[in-house]
Design an enzyme around this catalytic site. Structure first.
Site, PDB file in Angstrom:
ATOM      1  N   SER A 148       0.836  -1.189   0.000  1.00 25.70           N
ATOM      2  CA  SER A 148       0.000   0.000   0.000  1.00 25.70           C
ATOM      3  C   SER A 148       0.881   1.254   0.000  1.00 25.70           C
ATOM      4  O   SER A 148       1.759   1.357  -0.843  1.00 25.70           O
ATOM      5  CB  SER A 148      -0.924  -0.053   1.212  1.00 25.70           C
ATOM      6  OG  SER A 148      -1.989   0.827   1.073  1.00 25.70           O
ATOM      7  N   ASP A 314      -8.320  -7.048  -4.484  1.00 26.73           N
ATOM      8  CA  ASP A 314      -7.970  -5.688  -4.053  1.00 26.73           C
ATOM      9  C   ASP A 314      -8.516  -4.689  -5.076  1.00 26.73           C
ATOM     10  O   ASP A 314      -8.027  -4.606  -6.195  1.00 26.73           O
ATOM     11  CB  ASP A 314      -6.436  -5.570  -3.961  1.00 26.73           C
ATOM     12  CG  ASP A 314      -5.979  -4.198  -3.469  1.00 26.73           C
ATOM     13  OD1 ASP A 314      -6.821  -3.277  -3.343  1.00 26.73           O
ATOM     14  OD2 ASP A 314      -4.772  -4.054  -3.201  1.00 26.73           O
ATOM     15  N   HIS A 347      -7.725  -5.579  -0.216  1.00 30.13           N
ATOM     16  CA  HIS A 347      -6.453  -4.855  -0.117  1.00 30.13           C
ATOM     17  C   HIS A 347      -5.667  -5.276   1.122  1.00 30.13           C
ATOM     18  O   HIS A 347      -4.443  -5.323   1.112  1.00 30.13           O
ATOM     19  CB  HIS A 347      -6.735  -3.351  -0.081  1.00 30.13           C
ATOM     20  CG  HIS A 347      -5.507  -2.511   0.042  1.00 30.13           C
ATOM     21  ND1 HIS A 347      -4.474  -2.582  -0.877  1.00 30.13           N
ATOM     22  CD2 HIS A 347      -5.123  -1.599   0.973  1.00 30.13           C
ATOM     23  CE1 HIS A 347      -3.519  -1.737  -0.510  1.00 30.13           C
ATOM     24  NE2 HIS A 347      -3.879  -1.132   0.598  1.00 30.13           N
TER      25      HIS A 347
END
Lengths: 377, 198
Positions: A148, A314, A347
């Site tokens: 991320s 995701d 995610h």
């Protein structure tokens, strides 16, 4: 956010020119390490944390008394094997776990900076953390890794310091924050700024925090970290400790109760202003912009070996955006591996126990370390 | 088929840049890494196999040759290798064009549908052939476009694709395929190996 005196930190003396134009110096950067740096100093991995992470990647976080955010991945015999590697993780600039951020005290007022803290970028975060290499006398890292926002820092690091790491593992990230990403971040920021306690960012930390706003921000963001299928399977329409609907606005559904809980525990460990600053840094992230839309140029000078990972479920940083990075690297003929891991965990997969993901990283790092050493590079 | 690896390896110059399409478990890549060049990439469609390759530290990306070759610039490799996969594509013609765009040269190996065992199977049994190199039944085979050595040879001729070298592999035996022995080689070869350029 008490007992911050317990955390390790370095003081960065070298002045750092921020993207916003301001210059900072003599600022603290909190860090933690796992495993041992070997004599050749060639086994160090710098791990970058995501939006709400901190330097405590593994083991027990001494401040929150909870497990480190990457406890599944970092530890003895784990993906980032601390029996072999020396793992360093620093709290980002703008963070609230001991690094220089909006909660730090402004010497001019003897109060927290609040929104008087300069706006920082992913580039600033990475440039600040680079000082950790000097601190440990590490000439070249074995790897940089992160998911991320951590992945964005990986990309920025390699672009800024093309010969300072042998391997780069950007996970579930993007080279350019999308309109949807910015929209979700703005939603979170507005939730915080609408809380009357926020007081233009000049609230007194640990006293009148804008907890309600921050909790809503966390709740909204949390939904984006999960997949629809994952949510449906875990919660469906299950009711929370009741057999029937109550015809009111309490948490009838388990998913409501779950989100409320996530919001409430988050405010105990995170500072609302830090949330504003860090989401802003993510929104400003666009590695292609600096190179006139040509992402390949960002990596032109590097010989770093890339391993890029995305997750099927995701939708926040989808495979297509991760693949754009792969494509940019392929255009350069860079050494790049890429896999999309199949999982329903959204995610958040990079933080969770996803064996295909963790095993592949473990084998990749171990084999690559062995091979590079064999060749004496 | 280790022999095939050796033949492919012998066609590749030292220290050149190669891309192995449909690299599977990465066995050919590892063979070439040990014997020929350190500069080799792979493309593979199966997640499970990509995972195996990455576990070995190989530079492999997950993808499909029919869509994902687009991302590679013109002539970005000295060699693009397609080992026994051509028959599995929806459009082998497009894939060949892409191979020759991305690579200076391409090495294509094809399981030969013209082999005498295949012909006899069809002639005597009247059923679709199942052999060592073609182990699947008609209803579960991944092979969409089977061809013979002669077919591929003619294909290259018609499209002005230069054949630099064409080899026949029959068991452990390697031999040259030429215009004069083409029909015979088409009968006895299990595998045809072509080095081509456009």
């Amino acid at each position: 956010m008490n007992n911050l005196d317990k955390v390790k930190s370095i003081i960065v003396n070298k002045p750092l020119k921020l993207d916003c134009g301001k210059e900072i110096s003599n600022f603290p950067l909190a860090y933690e390490t796992y495993g041992k740096l070997n004599e050749k100093k060639d086994n160090a991995i710098l791990v970058f944390h995501a939006l709400t992470g901190d330097q405590f990647a593994s083991g027990k976080n001494p401040i929150t008394n909870k497990e480190g955010w990457w406890n599944y991945a970092v530890g003895p015999n784990k993906a980032f094997d601390t029996n072999k590697f020396f793992i360093i993780c620093a709290n980002v600039l703008g963070g609230c776990m001991g690094s220089y951020g909006p909660g730090s005290i402004d010497p001019n007022t003897n109060k927290a900076f609040g929104t008087n803290f300069p706006v920082i970028t992913i580039n600033d975060m990475v440039n600040a953390q680079y000082n950790i290499l000097d601190f440990f006398n590490i000439e070249k890292l074995f790897a940089v890794a992160g998911g991320s926002m951590g992945g964005m820092q990986v990309l920025q690091f390699v672009s800024n310091f093309p010969d300072k790491t042998k391997v780069a593992l950007p996970i579930a990230c993007t080279a350019s924050h999308s309109a949807q990403n910015i929209a979700f971040n703005e939603l979170g920021r507005q939730a915080i700024m609408s809380d009357s306690n926020w007081n233009d960012g000049l609230y007194e930390t640990n006293k009148d925090n804008p907890d309600k706003g921050l909790a809503v921000a966390r709740m909204a963001a949390h939904i984006t970290y999960l997949s629809k299928k994952g949510l449906q399977e875990k919660f469906g329409r299950k009711l929370q400790e009741r057999t029937d609907l109550k015809f009111g606005f309490d948490a009838d559904f388990q998913i409501e109760s779950y989100l409320r809980y996530q919001g409430s525990v988050f405010v105990d460990r995170f500072d609302a202003n830090s949330y504003l600053y860090i989401t802003r840094a993510m929104d400003y992230f666009d590695l292609t912009k600096k190179f006139n839309g040509n992402l390949s140029k960002a990596f032109e000078k590097t010989k770093t070996k890339f391993f890029i990972i995305s997750f099927t479920s995701d939708w926040l940083y989808p495979t297509s955006e991760n693949k754009d990075i792969v494509i940019a690297l392929n255009a350069l003929g860079a050494d790049v591996g890429f896999i999309e891991i199949k999982t329903d965990k959204g995610h958040d997969s990079f933080l969770l126990d996803v064996p295909d993901f963790l095993n592949t990283i473990k084998n990749y790092l171990n084999t690559t370390y062995f091979k590079l050493n064999e060749k004496g590079i | 088929m280790k022999k095939e690896f050796k033949v492919i390896s012998d066609l590749i110059e030292e220290k050149s840049r190669a891309l192995d399409i449909g690299c599977g478990d990465g066995n050919l890549m590892e063979y070439l890494l040990q014997n020929k060049t350190k500069d080799i990439r792979g493309l593979e469609i199966s997640k499970e196999k990509v995972q195996k390759c990455l576990s070995k530290g190989l530079a492999v990306i997950e993808g499909n040759a029919e869509n994902d070759l687009k991302q590679f610039p013109n002539k970005s490799f000295d060699y693009v290798i397609l080992s026994q996969t051509l028959q599995a594509f929806l459009s082998p013609e497009n894939v060949i064009n892409e191979l020759l765009r991305v690579g200076n040269r391409a090495i294509v190996t094809i399981p030969n549908f013209g082999h005498w065992k295949v012909r006899i199977d069809l002639l005597t049994k009247g059923t679709m052939p199942v052999t060592k190199n073609l182990p699947n039944e008609w209803f579960n085979t991944p092979n969409l476009h089977m061809c013979t050595i002669l077919d591929f040879y003619n294909f290259c001729k018609k499209r002005n694709i230069k054949i630099f070298k064409s080899l026949s592999l029959n068991g452990e035996k390697i031999s040259d395929i030429s215009q004069s022995n083409l029909k015979f080689k088409n009968l006895i070869s299990e595998l045809g190996i072509f080095l081509i350029e456009k």
